[in-house]
Enzyme design. Structure first.
Site, PDB file in Angstrom:
ATOM      1  N   GLY A  80       0.826  -1.209   0.000  1.00 37.69           N
ATOM      2  CA  GLY A  80       0.000   0.000   0.000  1.00 37.69           C
ATOM      3  C   GLY A  80       0.854   1.250   0.000  1.00 37.69           C
ATOM      4  N   GLY A  94       3.038   7.615   3.534  1.00 40.26           N
ATOM      5  CA  GLY A  94       4.205   6.785   3.265  1.00 40.26           C
ATOM      6  C   GLY A  94       3.780   5.470   2.636  1.00 40.26           C
ATOM      7  N   THR A  95       4.404   4.372   3.047  1.00 44.37           N
ATOM      8  CA  THR A  95       4.094   3.074   2.435  1.00 44.37           C
ATOM      9  C   THR A  95       3.785   2.025   3.505  1.00 44.37           C
ATOM     10  OG1 THR A  95       6.421   2.448   2.483  1.00 44.37           O
ATOM     11  CG2 THR A  95       5.628   3.477   0.463  1.00 44.37           C
ATOM     12  N   ASP A 147     -12.389   7.975  11.049  1.00 45.31           N
ATOM     13  CA  ASP A 147     -12.081   7.773   9.629  1.00 45.31           C
ATOM     14  C   ASP A 147     -12.527   6.379   9.190  1.00 45.31           C
ATOM     15  OD1 ASP A 147     -11.237   8.651   7.143  1.00 45.31           O
ATOM     16  OD2 ASP A 147      -9.115   8.155   7.471  1.00 45.31           O
TER      17      ASP A 147
END
Length: 302
Positions: free
Chosen positions: A33, A38-39, A145
């Site tokens: 992802g 970031g990752t 969220d």
């Protein structure tokens, strides 16, 4: 060390990160992802072979420091079978590495995009997510969220809430929040109208996830975020495109989640007693759906 000391200062619980070298402890296998933060990569713990996910967050943006502290504190202090499990965290150069359990079924968003969900499957996902929300809300935590991207799945059918960077801890002194955070299409009307709000903003967001599971996308997806704000703050409850195709129980469940008046909106605890949710299939029934979604995605890649 300056950044490390500064990073842990706001935690109120000593150091937030562990000592040691995660690059020696974990072997990275693939990136799974990418986002503004970031990752995320999938890795194995070298000693045990256990799979983990590592979220790598750049600490060069001031705003990400607060999100990191938030995420670690929520995950570390609130463990539950319907929340992604926290393993550890490390500082590596200018990044925070957040190590958590690896969910091998991907996200609910993938399943929604690739397949059609039956009502029993929608009910199973709803029950598991509401169990996670009921737990968080009982601890006075608002997720803020909730969306299909932040609901992760295991190939065994397990369903877990993830991504706690925007979570808020309520206290006796501060039992409501006002800040407008979240992802526009899933945000509750009271956030757009700047009213003080509590945990039920998560229930509205989950109602939108319910519509995603039925229709393949949240309402108003093709509209601008400004139009969405106007529609949600003044337009009442979003409507299903083909309500007659859904059972009366499902329609009523969505209505109870998407009640514009926060006081009349059902809580997670109440929704767990709703006939639509109590009729849910076992989570193992989700496995074929998750496998099918992964197969469709793999076929497209090759």
């Amino acid at each position: 060390m300056g950044r490390q000391a500064g990073f842990s200062a706001g935690s109120g619980a000593g150091m937030l990160v562990s000592e040691g070298d995660p690059e020696a402890k974990y072997t990275e296998l693939e990136t799974i992802g990418k986002g503004g933060f970031g990752t995320v990569c999938m890795a194995v713990e070298t000693a045990t072979g256990e799979e983990v996910a590592i979220k790598k967050i750049s600490l060069l943006q001031e705003s990400s420091n607060e999100l990191c502290v938030n995420e670690i504190q929520v995950m570390r202090h609130h463990k539950n079978g319907n929340l992604v499990n926290y393993v550890d965290s490390y500082l590596v150069d200018e990044e925070l590495w957040l190590v958590m359990e690896y969910m091998d079924g991907g996200s609910l968003h993938d399943v929604i995009r690739e397949t059609r969900m039956a009502e029993g499957e929608i009910a199973a996902v709803s029950r598991e997510c509401l169990q996670g929300l009921d737990f968080l809300h009982s601890k006075q935590v608002i997720h803020r969220d909730i969306k299909s991207h932040n609901i992760l799945l295991g190939l065994d059918g397990s369903v877990k809430l993830a991504d706690f960077g925007l979570a808020a801890q309520l206290t006796a002194e501060r039992s409501k929040r006002r800040s407008a955070v979240g992802t526009t299409y899933w945000m509750a009307p009271e956030i757009f109208t700047s009213k003080p709000y509590g945990p039920k903003v998560d229930i509205w967001s989950f109602g939108i996830v319910g519509m995603e599971m039925v229709e393949g996308a949240p309402p108003y997806l093709m509209k601008t975020s400004r139009t969405v704000r106007q529609l949600i703050s003044s337009g009442g409850t979003p409507k299903l495109q083909n309500p007659r195709q859904q059972s009366a129980w499902l329609r009523d469940f969505l209505r109870c989640c998407l009640e514009t008046d926060e006081d009349r909106r059902w809580s997670a605890q109440e929704l767990l007693q709703h006939p639509f949710v109590t009729s849910a299939k076992p989570t193992s029934s989700l496995t074929p759906l998750i496998v099918a979604a992964q197969q469709f995605m793999a076929d497209r890649r090759y």
